[in-house]
Write a protein that holds these residues in place. Structure first.
Motif, PDB file in Angstrom:
ATOM      1  N   ASN A 194       0.860  -1.178   0.000  1.00  0.00           N
ATOM      2  CA  ASN A 194       0.000   0.000   0.000  1.00  0.00           C
ATOM      3  C   ASN A 194       0.900   1.233   0.000  1.00  0.00           C
ATOM      4  O   ASN A 194       2.035   1.175   0.467  1.00  0.00           O
ATOM      5  N   TYR A 195       0.420   2.324  -0.557  1.00  0.00           N
ATOM      6  CA  TYR A 195       1.165   3.593  -0.543  1.00  0.00           C
ATOM      7  C   TYR A 195       0.150   4.708  -0.656  1.00  0.00           C
ATOM      8  O   TYR A 195      -1.060   4.448  -0.811  1.00  0.00           O
ATOM      9  N   LEU A 196       0.626   5.924  -0.595  1.00  0.00           N
ATOM     10  CA  LEU A 196      -0.268   7.072  -0.756  1.00  0.00           C
ATOM     11  C   LEU A 196       0.194   7.888  -1.944  1.00  0.00           C
ATOM     12  O   LEU A 196       1.345   8.318  -2.003  1.00  0.00           O
ATOM     13  N   ASN A 197      -0.709   8.086  -2.878  1.00  0.00           N
ATOM     14  CA  ASN A 197      -0.444   8.951  -4.034  1.00  0.00           C
ATOM     15  C   ASN A 197      -1.240  10.235  -3.825  1.00  0.00           C
ATOM     16  O   ASN A 197      -2.446  10.202  -3.652  1.00  0.00           O
ATOM     17  N   VAL A 198      -0.532  11.367  -3.822  1.00  0.00           N
ATOM     18  CA  VAL A 198      -1.187  12.669  -3.658  1.00  0.00           C
ATOM     19  C   VAL A 198      -1.103  13.409  -4.988  1.00  0.00           C
ATOM     20  O   VAL A 198      -0.048  13.443  -5.617  1.00  0.00           O
ATOM     21  N   ARG A 199      -2.226  13.953  -5.426  1.00  0.00           N
ATOM     22  CA  ARG A 199      -2.310  14.631  -6.725  1.00  0.00           C
ATOM     23  C   ARG A 199      -2.735  16.084  -6.562  1.00  0.00           C
ATOM     24  O   ARG A 199      -3.725  16.367  -5.896  1.00  0.00           O
ATOM     25  N   LEU A 200      -2.024  16.962  -7.225  1.00  0.00           N
ATOM     26  CA  LEU A 200      -2.443  18.356  -7.302  1.00  0.00           C
ATOM     27  C   LEU A 200      -2.817  18.648  -8.746  1.00  0.00           C
ATOM     28  O   LEU A 200      -2.050  18.334  -9.657  1.00  0.00           O
ATOM     29  N   TRP A 201      -3.997  19.215  -8.933  1.00  0.00           N
ATOM     30  CA  TRP A 201      -4.449  19.591 -10.283  1.00  0.00           C
ATOM     31  C   TRP A 201      -4.258  21.101 -10.400  1.00  0.00           C
ATOM     32  O   TRP A 201      -5.129  21.862 -10.008  1.00  0.00           O
ATOM     33  N   ARG A 202      -3.102  21.523 -10.914  1.00  0.00           N
ATOM     34  CA  ARG A 202      -2.842  22.963 -11.023  1.00  0.00           C
ATOM     35  C   ARG A 202      -3.462  23.493 -12.318  1.00  0.00           C
ATOM     36  O   ARG A 202      -3.046  23.097 -13.408  1.00  0.00           O
ATOM     37  N   SER A 238       2.213  14.768  -9.002  1.00  0.00           N
ATOM     38  CA  SER A 238       1.871  13.486  -8.391  1.00  0.00           C
ATOM     39  C   SER A 238       2.998  13.037  -7.458  1.00  0.00           C
ATOM     40  O   SER A 238       4.111  12.779  -7.901  1.00  0.00           O
ATOM     41  N   TRP A 239       2.677  12.980  -6.161  1.00  0.00           N
ATOM     42  CA  TRP A 239       3.658  12.590  -5.147  1.00  0.00           C
ATOM     43  C   TRP A 239       3.439  11.134  -4.727  1.00  0.00           C
ATOM     44  O   TRP A 239       2.296  10.680  -4.628  1.00  0.00           O
ATOM     45  N   PHE A 240       4.532  10.464  -4.421  1.00  0.00           N
ATOM     46  CA  PHE A 240       4.465   9.124  -3.823  1.00  0.00           C
ATOM     47  C   PHE A 240       4.883   9.263  -2.360  1.00  0.00           C
ATOM     48  O   PHE A 240       5.978   9.739  -2.063  1.00  0.00           O
ATOM     49  N   ALA A 247      12.534  -2.766   2.084  1.00  0.00           N
ATOM     50  CA  ALA A 247      12.070  -3.683   1.034  1.00  0.00           C
ATOM     51  C   ALA A 247      10.605  -3.400   0.698  1.00  0.00           C
ATOM     52  O   ALA A 247      10.205  -3.399  -0.472  1.00  0.00           O
ATOM     53  N   TYR A 248       9.805  -3.130   1.730  1.00  0.00           N
ATOM     54  CA  TYR A 248       8.392  -2.819   1.518  1.00  0.00           C
ATOM     55  C   TYR A 248       8.246  -1.520   0.729  1.00  0.00           C
ATOM     56  O   TYR A 248       7.470  -1.425  -0.224  1.00  0.00           O
ATOM     57  N   LYS A 249       9.033  -0.503   1.146  1.00  0.00           N
ATOM     58  CA  LYS A 249       8.964   0.801   0.468  1.00  0.00           C
ATOM     59  C   LYS A 249       9.286   0.666  -1.009  1.00  0.00           C
ATOM     60  O   LYS A 249       8.644   1.269  -1.873  1.00  0.00           O
ATOM     61  N   GLU A 250      10.304  -0.149  -1.313  1.00  0.00           N
ATOM     62  CA  GLU A 250      10.753  -0.333  -2.693  1.00  0.00           C
ATOM     63  C   GLU A 250       9.669  -1.032  -3.530  1.00  0.00           C
ATOM     64  O   GLU A 250       9.389  -0.620  -4.655  1.00  0.00           O
ATOM     65  N   ALA A 251       9.065  -2.064  -2.959  1.00  0.00           N
ATOM     66  CA  ALA A 251       8.019  -2.797  -3.686  1.00  0.00           C
ATOM     67  C   ALA A 251       6.809  -1.900  -3.931  1.00  0.00           C
ATOM     68  O   ALA A 251       6.221  -1.906  -5.018  1.00  0.00           O
ATOM     69  N   ALA A 252       6.452  -1.100  -2.919  1.00  0.00           N
ATOM     70  CA  ALA A 252       5.295  -0.208  -3.052  1.00  0.00           C
ATOM     71  C   ALA A 252       5.562   0.853  -4.120  1.00  0.00           C
ATOM     72  O   ALA A 252       4.692   1.177  -4.934  1.00  0.00           O
ATOM     73  N   TYR A 253       6.787   1.372  -4.137  1.00  0.00           N
ATOM     74  CA  TYR A 253       7.169   2.393  -5.128  1.00  0.00           C
ATOM     75  C   TYR A 253       7.071   1.829  -6.548  1.00  0.00           C
ATOM     76  O   TYR A 253       6.526   2.475  -7.454  1.00  0.00           O
ATOM     77  N   LYS A 254       7.554   0.611  -6.736  1.00  0.00           N
ATOM     78  CA  LYS A 254       7.467   0.004  -8.073  1.00  0.00           C
ATOM     79  C   LYS A 254       6.014  -0.218  -8.474  1.00  0.00           C
ATOM     80  O   LYS A 254       5.638  -0.027  -9.631  1.00  0.00           O
TER      81      LYS A 254
END
Lengths: 455, 170
Positions: free
Chosen positions: A319-327, A338-340, A349-356
């Protein structure tokens, strides 16, 4: 000119149609509407600037935009976060052109005026000789963004000095932000930089898509169903609750599990060693909602969205959080940021898998993301003409926001705040978001006049 | 930098990259996958605007592509579904590849190859074409007389991309 084309009579007509679950197609692309949105929405509401992990130490800075206002966001020597108009008060030059970095002071390349991290003017080339001792340097510091406040690490700015506090503005969204951003010890951190790209679309379409549109998933993203990445059940993104919150905000708390079917792994499949943190950082009702949820997706009005999904298969969920700004860059163009973000406390290891998982799905090359922007661009293409733009509301140019209207009733047993409906296939958030839009748009500029920002 | 002094090798590598571009522009994606080594590392980091004193303008921590052969195959398979809307009707792409520098003087079983790319994309009846451009650094490996791409890193020149999505391969 503006007042002639978009007057109160038009807004009255809009109100009547919106009460019937109808919304004119032209509010998405009309240039006069857009000009008025800049004054009445973007100059008055809270806009996202950055997450505090992007400013790790004194002297860290990032440059951002509040629509067309360039913003310089810095962490000062005392650790405070300050935001300034990124424009030298001497001749208006953009002061800092880098995206991010670290500095002790900012020097304007035009005449050399220098400002410290607190925005104070600390150096004027040949100051005493050319301006004399009577120059009051403290009157010529960087111009601050009138209001900067934060919640759960998310930093927001507001151009209206009289705006309601961020805490009040977010309202019950804070309860959900606690789960999404504050569940684990140390909170979330941004990885690298936000991805940025430009799309032909109106900012309200991005907002809508995340705020209240799980219904689009089964068609827009059907290619992932065909590939076996997403479930076959066309209702899967609808299971859960759609929650209408104050001030145009909304969130979908998606369980993705049909009633009576086996529950998915709790806490968005996050590793079991993190569960005690959730118990420490959340209250009993928040835990109850979090335990059952697969996806949190929603929007904070006017132009910030977020998506906290689960990817992978049993045993390898992340799981991760994607934050979006619509400028907004115009009525028909947006720059997407778009932020991760990921839990600081998660393993590397978890962070890397989530990022991919993120890059492959919701980044601009993602198998899920690609098709959204293509379709949003088609809305713009099909909304330029006379039939779509006629403000007489003729030609049946009213779009359908009827899903669930007077048909789906709130679920009083839902543990979270807000008005929670027992399905996410619903236009309740869209209707509430556009009602708030209308409220802001039809408000005369009583405070704007005082601030002298009315042209 | 040691660049190719062997015209024959330069010719082969140039031809290989032109052929790859031809496959992509002809939408022969399955054949394109055959040019990739099974252990390919295919990445596209972000470009940032930074002051010179702060160092590199490429940010490796975040990418637009972070792919393996498996994930690239999934992307190709997606294009074969009936609902990949971004690619159906298919946009027209043209990959221009130039400034090819082979960083080794002799045929070897691995070469580093730099090239510039410009990818133009035309959609429907739009007059304006989207474009994306930058540099690629490839590692090519000779497997039984066939060149394969063992690694590709794509460095975009823009900090803000002017394409609505990255549904193409670069």
């Amino acid at each position: 000119m503006l007042k002639h084309s978009v007057d109160n009579r038009i807004f009255q007509g809009l109100r009547e149609k919106m009460e019937q679950g109808l919304l004119p197609q032209w509010i998405f692309t009309d240039p006069h509407i857009y000009e008025l949105e800049l004054e009445r929405i973007f100059a008055r509401t809270w806009q996202f600037l950055a997450h505090e992990s992007e400013l790790p130490e004194p002297g860290s800075y990032v440059t951002r935009w509040m629509v067309d206002d360039p913003v310089l966001l810095v962490r000062t020597n005392s650790g405070e976060i300050k935001a300034f108009l990124n424009s030298c008060p001497h001749r208006g030059t953009q002061l800092c052109t880098a995206d991010f970095g670290k500095k002790k002071a900012f020097t304007c390349p035009y005449h050399g005026w220098t400002f410290n991290l607190d925005g104070d003017l600390i150096g004027v080339v040949a100051g005493d000789k050319v301006y004399g001792e009577e120059m009051k340097k403290d009157e010529w510091g960087l111009r601050p963004i009138p209001r900067v406040e934060r919640y759960q690490g998310m930093i927001f700015g507001n151009l209206d000095p009289a705006a309601m506090p961020l805490d009040d503005y977010l309202g019950d969204m804070k309860w959900y932000m606690d789960i999404i951003l504050g569940r684990s010890d140390g909170g979330m951190e941004v990885r690298g930089l936000p991805q940025r790209w430009v799309v032909h679309a109106n900012w309200k379409v991005g907002l809508e898509n995340f705020a209240g549109d799980p219904y689009h998933v089964q068609t827009t993203h059907r290619s992932t169903v065909e590939l076996g990445i997403s479930p076959q059940d066309p209702l899967y993104a609808g299971y859960g609750h759609q929650v209408v919150l104050q001030n145009g905000h909304g969130i979908n708390v998606i369980t993705a599990t049909a009633p009576g079917k086996p529950q998915r792994p709790p806490y968005q499949g996050l590793p079991q060693e993190m569960w005690p943190m959730f118990e420490r950082n959340l209250n009993a009702d928040q835990l109850k909602v979090f335990a059952k949820t697969t996806v949190f997706v929603g929007s904070i009005y006017p132009n910030l969205s977020f998506n906290s999904p689960v990817h992978g298969s049993e045993g390898h969920l992340h799981n991760y959080l994607n934050v979006r700004l619509w400028r907004p860059l115009g009525p028909e163009k947006i720059e997407i940021w778009s932020w991760f973000l990921i839990d600081k406390a998660a393993s590397e290891a978890y962070k890397e898998a989530a990022y991919k998982g993120y890059v492959g799905s919701f980044g601009p090359s993602g198998t899920l993301e690609q098709d959204d922007t293509e379709i949003w661009a088609r809305i713009v293409h099909a909304s330029k003409g006379h039939m779509a733009r006629s403000k007489d509301l003729s030609y049946n140019n009213l779009l359908n926001y009827l899903m669930g209207l007077e048909r789906v009733l709130p679920d009083e047993t839902f543990p979270g705040p807000g008005v929670a409906y027992p399905t996410c296939y619903l236009d309740a958030i869209h209707r509430a978001t556009h009602e708030y839009w209308l409220e802001l748009m039809s408000k005369e500029e009583e405070s704007a006049g005082e601030n002298g920002c009315e042209s | 930098m040691k660049t190719a002094v062997n015209p024959e090798l330069q010719f082969h590598i140039t031809n290989f990259l032109h052929y790859e571009a031809f496959l992509l522009d002809s939408r022969r994606f399955t054949e394109w996958l055959d040019l990739l080594a099974d252990d390919i590392v295919y990445r596209m980091p972000l470009r940032a605007t930074r002051e010179r004193k702060d160092g590199a303008t490429i940010v490796e921590d975040m990418t637009f592509f972070e792919e393996s052969k498996t994930s690239l195959t999934t992307r190709v398979n997606r294009l074969g579904t009936t609902s990949a809307w971004a690619e159906d009707p298919p946009p027209r792409t043209r990959h221009f590849v130039s400034n090819i520098l082979v960083e080794s003087g002799f045929p070897n079983d691995a070469l580093t190859v730099r090239s510039c790319f410009l990818c133009k994309r035309s959609r429907a009846g739009e007059i304006e074409a989207e474009e994306i451009f930058g540099e690629r650094v490839d590692v090519l490996r000779n497997v039984d007389g066939q060149w394969k791409i063992a690694a590709r890193t794509i460095y975009p020149d823009q900090a803000v991309l002017g394409v609505k999505n990255l549904s193409m391969f670069l």
